[in-house]
Scaffold this active site. Structure first.
Site, short mmCIF file in Angstrom:
data_model
loop_
_atom_site.label_atom_id
_atom_site.label_comp_id
_atom_site.label_asym_id
_atom_site.label_seq_id
_atom_site.Cartn_x
_atom_site.Cartn_y
_atom_site.Cartn_z
N GLY A 59 1.84 0.44 5.63
CA GLY A 59 1.91 -0.94 5.13
C GLY A 59 2.47 -1.12 3.72
O GLY A 59 2.98 -2.18 3.38
N GLU A 114 -1.60 -0.27 -2.72
CA GLU A 114 -2.02 -0.74 -1.39
C GLU A 114 -1.35 -2.06 -1.03
O GLU A 114 -1.02 -2.85 -1.91
CB GLU A 114 -3.54 -0.94 -1.39
CG GLU A 114 -4.31 0.12 -0.64
CD GLU A 114 -4.16 0.04 0.88
OE1 GLU A 114 -3.08 -0.34 1.39
OE2 GLU A 114 -5.14 0.37 1.57
N ASP A 118 -8.59 -6.20 2.92
CA ASP A 118 -9.21 -7.16 3.83
C ASP A 118 -10.73 -6.99 3.71
O ASP A 118 -11.32 -7.55 2.78
CB ASP A 118 -8.69 -6.87 5.25
CG ASP A 118 -9.14 -7.89 6.28
OD1 ASP A 118 -10.00 -8.71 5.95
OD2 ASP A 118 -8.64 -7.86 7.42
N SER A 119 -11.34 -6.21 4.56
CA SER A 119 -12.79 -5.97 4.41
C SER A 119 -13.07 -5.11 3.17
O SER A 119 -14.18 -5.11 2.66
CB SER A 119 -13.34 -5.28 5.65
OG SER A 119 -12.86 -3.94 5.70
N GLY A 120 -12.06 -4.39 2.73
CA GLY A 120 -12.22 -3.50 1.58
C GLY A 120 -12.69 -2.10 1.96
O GLY A 120 -12.80 -1.22 1.12
N THR A 122 -11.22 0.24 3.88
CA THR A 122 -10.19 1.29 3.77
C THR A 122 -10.07 1.75 2.32
O THR A 122 -10.06 2.94 2.02
CB THR A 122 -8.82 0.76 4.26
OG1 THR A 122 -8.98 0.28 5.60
CG2 THR A 122 -7.77 1.84 4.22
N LEU A 123 -10.00 0.77 1.43
CA LEU A 123 -9.85 1.08 0.01
C LEU A 123 -11.07 1.83 -0.52
O LEU A 123 -10.95 2.81 -1.25
CB LEU A 123 -9.65 -0.22 -0.77
CG LEU A 123 -9.33 -0.05 -2.24
CD1 LEU A 123 -8.08 0.77 -2.43
CD2 LEU A 123 -9.18 -1.41 -2.91
N ASP A 174 2.24 -5.26 9.34
CA ASP A 174 2.62 -5.36 10.74
C ASP A 174 1.61 -6.09 11.60
O ASP A 174 0.43 -6.22 11.24
CB ASP A 174 2.76 -3.96 11.34
CG ASP A 174 1.38 -3.29 11.51
OD1 ASP A 174 0.66 -3.17 10.50
OD2 ASP A 174 1.02 -2.94 12.65
N ARG A 180 7.27 -5.70 10.13
CA ARG A 180 7.18 -5.12 8.79
C ARG A 180 8.41 -5.43 7.95
O ARG A 180 8.35 -5.44 6.73
CB ARG A 180 7.05 -3.59 8.89
CG ARG A 180 5.75 -3.10 9.48
CD ARG A 180 5.62 -1.59 9.27
NE ARG A 180 4.60 -0.98 10.09
CZ ARG A 180 3.31 -0.88 9.76
NH1 ARG A 180 2.89 -1.38 8.62
NH2 ARG A 180 2.45 -0.29 10.56
P1 IMP Z 1 -9.64 -3.25 5.36
O1 IMP Z 1 -10.20 -1.88 5.53
O2 IMP Z 1 -10.38 -4.26 6.23
O3 IMP Z 1 -9.60 -3.72 3.93
O4 IMP Z 1 -8.19 -3.28 5.96
C1 IMP Z 1 -7.15 -2.70 5.30
C2 IMP Z 1 -5.99 -2.35 6.19
O5 IMP Z 1 -5.94 -3.12 7.40
C3 IMP Z 1 -4.71 -2.67 5.43
O6 IMP Z 1 -4.29 -1.56 4.66
C4 IMP Z 1 -3.77 -3.07 6.54
O7 IMP Z 1 -3.11 -1.93 7.07
C5 IMP Z 1 -4.65 -3.64 7.61
N1 IMP Z 1 -4.70 -5.12 7.49
C6 IMP Z 1 -5.73 -5.85 7.02
N2 IMP Z 1 -5.44 -7.17 7.05
C7 IMP Z 1 -4.19 -7.26 7.56
C8 IMP Z 1 -3.31 -8.37 7.83
O8 IMP Z 1 -3.62 -9.55 7.61
N3 IMP Z 1 -2.10 -8.07 8.35
C9 IMP Z 1 -1.69 -6.79 8.60
N4 IMP Z 1 -2.47 -5.73 8.35
C10 IMP Z 1 -3.72 -5.96 7.84
MG MG Z 2 -1.73 -1.82 9.73
#
Ligand code: IMP
Ligand code: MG
Length: 192
Positions: A59, A114, A118-120, A122-123, A174, A180
């Site tokens: 991403g 990054e 989103d939920s945070g 992954t980070l 994506d 993308r």
């Molecule tokens: P998290 O762990 O929920 O913060 O999600 C993070 C990962 O989910 C990002 O690095 C993206 O790859 C994917 N992601 C989260 N939200 C979106 C979105 O709105 N569009 C596309 N990919 C997303």
């Molecule tokens: Mg993705």
């Protein structure tokens, strides 16, 4: 299918493509301007330091390519890939490293680049994982910060844009590996 085309509907820029209606949220010009500002901030903060930019594939590939050219100090690069299990629009929070860094980050100043928080989760996982490798410090630069309720603290020091809680695509992001390459950030309004 075929070429994508913009339409103006009720004074809003909309893309009709692949049976999807995609609304432009952040256009190319705004992206360029903000990415430049972030690059300038990092340049200022990291003057006389020697940071490594750690980009999270896939991403972030466009964001890193653009922001690194706005950072006017020598930096090095490394790449990681992670995948989170779950369906395509909701991240599960279970993160798996599918490609690890090539180099040691011990004693290094790390800037994670990054695409979106989103939920945070992954980070969170990434920071914890990299922290265990004893870097000198870690900061986070994220292009997008989604407006969702989170239990975790926000670790983003360099943030591009706050965005509403919508599923966005383009500029590296994506939906099922597509879109993308859009030069803007948009959101899928409906699947027609
Ligand atoms: P998290 O762990 O929920 O913060 O999600 C993070 C990962 O989910 C990002 O690095 C993206 O790859 C994917 N992601 C989260 N939200 C979106 C979105 O709105 N569009 C596309 N990919 C997303
Ligand atoms: Mg993705």
């Amino acid at each position: 299918m075929g070429l994508y085309k913009f339409k103006k509907i009720n004074n809003e820029k909309v893309l009709i493509y692949d049976n999807m209606k995609i609304k432009v949220l952040i256009d190319e010009k705004k992206l360029r301007r903000r990415v430049r500002e972030l690059g300038q901030e990092i340049t200022r903060d990291y003057k006389d330091r020697d940071p490594v930019l750690v980009s999270v594939l896939r991403g972030s590939f466009i964001f890193i390519a653009d922001i690194c050219r706005e950072i006017k100090i020598p930096v090095t690069f490394d790449f990681m890939a992670v995948s989170s299990y779950g369906n395509s629009k909701v991240s599960s929070g279970i993160v798996r490293i599918t490609k690890d860094l090539e180099f040691s980050i011990e004693n290094k100043e790390v800037i994670i680049i990054e695409d979106i928080v989103d939920s945070g989760r992954t980070l969170n996982y990434l920071v914890k994982n990299l922290q265990a490798r004893n870097p000198k410090n870690i900061e986070v630069c994220a292009l997008l910060d989604k407006d969702v309720p989170r239990k975790t603290e926000n670790k983003v020091k360099y943030k591009g844009f706050d965005i509403p809680n919508k599923f966005v695509v383009g500029y590296g992001l994506d939906f099922e590996e597509k879109y993308r390459n859009f030069p803007f950030i948009g959101y899928i309004e409906n699947e027609q």
